[in-house]
Design a protein around this motif. Structure first.
Motif, PDB file in Angstrom:
ATOM      1  N   ALA A  86     -39.470  69.275  40.908  1.00  0.00           N
ATOM      2  CA  ALA A  86     -39.206  70.668  41.255  1.00  0.00           C
ATOM      3  C   ALA A  86     -37.966  70.723  42.137  1.00  0.00           C
ATOM      4  CB  ALA A  86     -40.406  71.270  41.990  1.00  0.00           C
ATOM      5  N   ALA A 108     -45.396  73.322  44.358  1.00  0.00           N
ATOM      6  CA  ALA A 108     -44.891  72.190  43.586  1.00  0.00           C
ATOM      7  C   ALA A 108     -45.723  70.942  43.841  1.00  0.00           C
ATOM      8  CB  ALA A 108     -43.430  71.937  43.928  1.00  0.00           C
ATOM      9  N   PHE A 156     -43.805  75.464  37.918  1.00  0.00           N
ATOM     10  CA  PHE A 156     -44.138  74.074  38.207  1.00  0.00           C
ATOM     11  C   PHE A 156     -45.393  73.620  37.451  1.00  0.00           C
ATOM     12  CE2 PHE A 156     -42.366  75.429  42.549  1.00  0.00           C
ATOM     13  CZ  PHE A 156     -41.064  75.199  42.142  1.00  0.00           C
TER      14      PHE A 156
END
Length: 459
Positions: free
Chosen positions: A219, A235, A210
């Motif tokens: 994500a 994320a 991420f």
């Protein structure tokens, strides 16, 4: 006509290298690090590995028609000389990513299980909407990712990359090169535990993907994994939008069987054909999620998945022809970990068969929990109604000891030893072959195909 990806002058400018015996305008139609698969017009990169120096193969590359050899030492009649060949490949990969048009979806996929299969499904699904570029095979490491980037033409409509790791920190530089607009984690499972203190540590390492997301990137994470919230937090820390797939997710399964899948994608129900396997169906949900994020046609993308088939060594199903009938071989010999083993054994249990036979080798890199993880396969094999379990290696002795006596087949130290003692396959058998790649059980698959003939059936 083969497409020109770069010119020699462009490569020299990107790497600040010097050309010898080749003009700036010379077209480069491909990139190679392996003379066995090199095509005429490729640039050959003489990468120095741990046990092999690519400079040894430069004469062969030139003889096969390489447009030039990228070298850091020695000479070649057509050469681009750079200080560090791998670094040069990385620089070209980064340049390839930078030249993509704004708005082109760039999808990166990682996970403990299912990376390559999901990448191939993404390739098909996004290919339904235009010109797609995707990593070849399992090119997901420190040379595979930059090579896949460097091979990427400028005028594509989407790009798909697979990113792997064995240790913490390995994904960081790779995702920084790819700069995905969409990053997928297929699952987090106890894999490579030899190099991690816990499965939570594996989740953190996977979540590194991420960090490379472009601003506003998305994500895509499993909704029902033990570490979903850990992935979600990582994320969010990277500023990502989040979409989930799986049970109770934004994209979820409605129904799946041997013929296909019905999925709910953010409230839209889609039916599509797909090779059988619960893990395959679940990974296809991540593909639909990516299509949705990219604004692609979900129905066209899902329909393209009918062409998906498991690659060699990754769940491929092969029809064997022993005397007087047919048998089925499940070729899953490329890799193994507890989650992948469980999925493969479950797949074996779903095959209609007179006898279900498992040929299993060691799962490597599991650290101090390895004994217990191997023993833990025994009840799964019983539940799958497996009749015979042959084992290969050291750690599978723990599995063998945990099995009911009547299920214990041959135990061998090596694949060659097993083959020398293996009983013939009979009509009606279903045979699963699975182990970590280093165990060499692909030789068992090759021998069975050679002995009993083959008719490929995709799954």
């Amino acid at each position: 006509m083969t497409e020109t990806i770069w010119t020699a002058g462009e490569l020299a400018a990107i790497t600040k290298g010097s050309l010898t015996g080749v003009a700036d305008e010379t077209p480069i139609t491909g990139m190679s690090i392996d003379t066995r698969t090199l095509a005429e017009g490729d640039a050959f990169f003489a990468i120095k590995g741990v046990s092999m120096d690519g400079h040894r193969f430069v004469p062969g590359a030139i003889e096969k028609g390489a447009s030039l050899a990228v070298i850091s030492e020695g000479d070649a009649p057509r050469a681009l000389r750079v200080p560090d060949v791998l670094k040069a490949l990385e620089e070209i990969g980064i340049a390839a990513r930078k030249r993509l048009a704004a708005g082109v979806p760039v999808v990166a996929v990682t996970g403990s299980v299912g990376k390559t299969g999901t990448k191939e499904m993404l390739r098909l699904a996004f290919g339904a909407g235009g010109y797609v570029h995707a990593s070849a095979a399992s090119y997901n490491n420190h040379w595979g990712v930059p090579l896949s980037l460097a091979r990427m033409p400028a005028g594509i409509d989407s790009a798909i990359f697979e990113i792997g790791m064995n240790h913490a920190g390995e994904i960081l530089p790779l995702t920084a090169m790819v700069r995905p607009t969409i990053a997928i984690v297929t699952t987090v499972q106890p894999v490579h535990l030899e190099f991690f203190d816990s499965v939570a540590g594996i989740a953190d390492a996977k979540a590194e993907i991420f960090t490379g997301l472009v601003p506003g990137g998305t994500a895509i994470i499993p909704s029902d994994n033990a570490h979903t919230e850990r992935l979600r937090a990582a994320a969010l820390a990277c500023g990502a939008e989040i979409l989930t797939f799986g049970r109770g997710g934004d994209v979820s399964l409605v129904e799946t069987d041997e013929e296909g899948v019905i999925a709910d994608v953010l409230g839209t129900e889609i039916a599509y054909e797909l090779a059988p396997g619960a893990h395959v169906a679940n990974n296809s949900l991540a593909v639909l999620a990516a299509l949705s994020v990219a604004g692609r046609d979900l129905f066209d993308g899902a329909a393209a998945l009918r062409e998906w088939s498991a690659p060699k060594g990754r769940g491929r199903r092969v029809r064997l022809r022993p005397a007087g009938g047919e048998a089925v071989l499940l070729d899953d010999a490329f890799n193994a970990n507890p989650a992948a083993m469980a999925a493969a054994i479950a797949a074996l249990g779903r095959v209609e068969a007179r006898r279900r036979i498992a040929i299993l080798g060691d799962m490597l890199e599991l650290g101090p929990t390895s004994d217990d993880l191997h023993r833990g396969l025994a009840p799964l094999l019983v539940d799958a109604d497996t009749r015979i379990v042959h084992t290969v290696g050291t750690m599978t002795k723990h599995l063998r000891d945990a099995l009911p006596f009547e299920l214990r087949g041959i135990h061998a130290d090596t694949a060659a030893d097993l083959l020398a003692r293996l009983d013939p396959i009979e009509p009606g058998d279903a045979v699963l072959v699975k182990a970590s790649k280093a165990m060499g059980l692909s030789t068992v698959v090759d021998a069975l195909e050679k002995t009993y003939g083959l008719e490929r059936r995709d799954v």
